[in-house]
Design an enzyme around this catalytic site. Structure first.
Site, PDB file in Angstrom:
ATOM      1  N   HIS A 156       0.822  -1.297  -0.124  1.00 27.68           N
ATOM      2  CA  HIS A 156      -0.107  -0.072  -0.043  1.00 27.68           C
ATOM      3  C   HIS A 156       0.786   1.150   0.100  1.00 27.68           C
ATOM      4  O   HIS A 156       1.189   1.845   1.026  1.00 27.68           O
ATOM      5  CB  HIS A 156      -0.971   0.096   1.110  1.00 27.68           C
ATOM      6  CG  HIS A 156      -2.090   0.956   0.959  1.00 27.68           C
ATOM      7  ND1 HIS A 156      -2.154   2.099   1.561  1.00 27.68           N
ATOM      8  CD2 HIS A 156      -3.311   0.921   0.118  1.00 27.68           C
ATOM      9  CE1 HIS A 156      -3.396   2.854   1.077  1.00 27.68           C
ATOM     10  NE2 HIS A 156      -3.964   1.825   0.327  1.00 27.68           N
ATOM     11  N   ILE A 157       1.344   1.696  -1.156  1.00 25.98           N
ATOM     12  CA  ILE A 157       2.142   2.566  -1.600  1.00 25.98           C
ATOM     13  C   ILE A 157       3.577   2.413  -1.176  1.00 25.98           C
ATOM     14  O   ILE A 157       4.235   2.503  -0.189  1.00 25.98           O
ATOM     15  CB  ILE A 157       1.833   4.026  -1.002  1.00 25.98           C
ATOM     16  CG1 ILE A 157       0.287   4.218  -1.175  1.00 25.98           C
ATOM     17  CG2 ILE A 157       2.570   5.044  -1.984  1.00 25.98           C
ATOM     18  CD1 ILE A 157      -0.533   3.722  -2.262  1.00 25.98           C
TER      19      ILE A 157
END
Length: 157
Positions: free
Chosen positions: A66-67
């Protein structure tokens, strides 16, 4: 929902939970990656308030993807953590063993980021408590700043 924080966090000892992870596990069935509470700091049925926390580590299942290079806690996971706190309140207040699942969310706003190394303080204030439904105003706070708020509706499944 107002932007005021629902509980006076300055009155709590955030380093000494009143319920630890083992106590939470006796009430909340989630395990492994889905355990989103580390401790309970306050439980006051008269005021309808419960305060808990989640320590965010580099080992969270979402950190890698997530990023990449800039991990941000997904909003849905923040809401899941708040929902687990609400479930703890419901089960302790009602002594009901049935599973309380998501019935809905409303008025959700994300106001800041949560990253590895943070302690996400979770606050829930009970608005309605029935045998099959519970409604809570919820908030997440990091370093004294509101990072999310929303209404969580729990329904007995």
């Amino acid at each position: 929902m107002a932007q005021d924080i629902l509980a006076d966090l300055s009155t709590l000892n955030v380093n000494t939970p009143i319920v630890d992870i083992e106590g939470i596990r006796t009430i909340i069935p989630h395990r492994y990656e889905m355990e989103q509470l580390n401790g309970i700091l306050k439980f006051d049925m008269e005021q309808g308030i419960i305060v808990g926390y989640k320590d965010i580590s580099n080992n969270e299942f979402w950190v890698r993807g997530h990023i990449p290079g800039r991990p941000l806690m997904p909003g849905v996971i923040m809401l899941e953590a708040a929902a687990q706190l609400c479930t703890y309140y419901y089960k302790q207040a009602t002594k009901d063993d049935r599973f309380l699942g998501f019935g809905g969310i409303d008025k959700v706003k994300f106001r800041g980021k949560v990253i590895p190394g943070d302690r996400l303080i979770l606050i829930a204030k009970n608005k309605e408590l029935r045998s099959r439904r519970a409604i809570f105003d919820t908030q997440g706070v990091v370093d004294g700043k509101l990072v999310f708020e929303g209404v969580i509706i729990g329904m007995v499944v």
